[in-house]
Design a protein around this motif. Sequence first.
Motif, mmCIF file in Angstrom:
data_model
loop_
_atom_site.group_PDB
_atom_site.id
_atom_site.type_symbol
_atom_site.label_atom_id
_atom_site.label_comp_id
_atom_site.label_asym_id
_atom_site.label_seq_id
_atom_site.Cartn_x
_atom_site.Cartn_y
_atom_site.Cartn_z
ATOM 1 N N VAL A 4 -9.162 2.441 -2.449
ATOM 2 C CA VAL A 4 -8.417 1.410 -1.727
ATOM 3 C C VAL A 4 -9.391 0.765 -0.749
ATOM 4 C CG1 VAL A 4 -6.485 0.958 -0.168
ATOM 5 C CG2 VAL A 4 -6.278 2.747 -1.892
ATOM 6 N N GLU B 166 0.828 -1.208 0.000
ATOM 7 C CA GLU B 166 0.000 0.000 0.000
ATOM 8 C C GLU B 166 0.861 1.255 0.000
ATOM 9 O OE1 GLU B 166 -3.665 2.172 2.392
ATOM 10 O OE2 GLU B 166 -3.021 0.183 3.029
ATOM 11 N N ALA C 139 -4.824 -2.750 2.959
ATOM 12 C CA ALA C 139 -5.456 -2.791 1.636
ATOM 13 C C ALA C 139 -5.226 -4.128 0.954
ATOM 14 C CB ALA C 139 -4.904 -1.668 0.773
ATOM 15 N N TYR D 108 -7.632 -2.746 -4.859
ATOM 16 C CA TYR D 108 -7.381 -1.402 -5.387
ATOM 17 C C TYR D 108 -8.187 -1.202 -6.665
ATOM 18 C CZ TYR D 108 -3.158 -1.562 -2.474
ATOM 19 O OH TYR D 108 -2.268 -1.678 -1.421
#
Length: 199
Positions: free
Chosen positions: A77, A56, A82, A85
């Motif tokens: 995100v 991330e 995360a 994406y």
Amino acid sequence: MIGFRCEFCRRAHSVADSAAGKSARCACGKTIVVPQSSLASTAPPGLRQRRLLADEIAVRQLTNSRLTGRTIKLIEVMGSPADRYELEYAVESLREESGTIVGTGTHRVSITLGSDYPRAAPLCQMLSPVFHPNIDTSTICIGDHWTPGERLDDLLVRIAELLAYQTYNIRSPLNAKAAMWADLNQSRLPTDPRPMKPD
């Protein structure tokens, strides 16, 4: 979020963790079983978390950089850390419109980091139409080149290079028509010659 592929057609899917173990019908018509959630990952608990955090940070640096920030834009995100994406690429590429190949400059891409990531490749999906030998409506073919040591930001740059026709493979295409077009129109490629890698 669980990312997986249909065992019959290899179409990429992304579903909520609550769907683990349930049956579903793929767009190809076959019934498939959703694999176990990311809690069942074979990676040690802290290792995957650290990798997701590092990814991330790297993705945010890439999309905020002077060179690539205009080419690769971070739209959304998801997850903490995360694991999904959504990105927008400002890259000159191609799409098919009523049987005609035309230029297009904006593309949406979804990246899902499944429960076995980074050992398993991310699931990369086009959210907008593109005409490319290694991209179909649901998948961006990156599997042949993926290694667990590859950084996610490098993969995002590689997708930009694919969209720009700077790299493509016509020997094992997802889109045979696009492969034939690329073979017959090599003098028109790449569609976007700009360097996609940061300085």
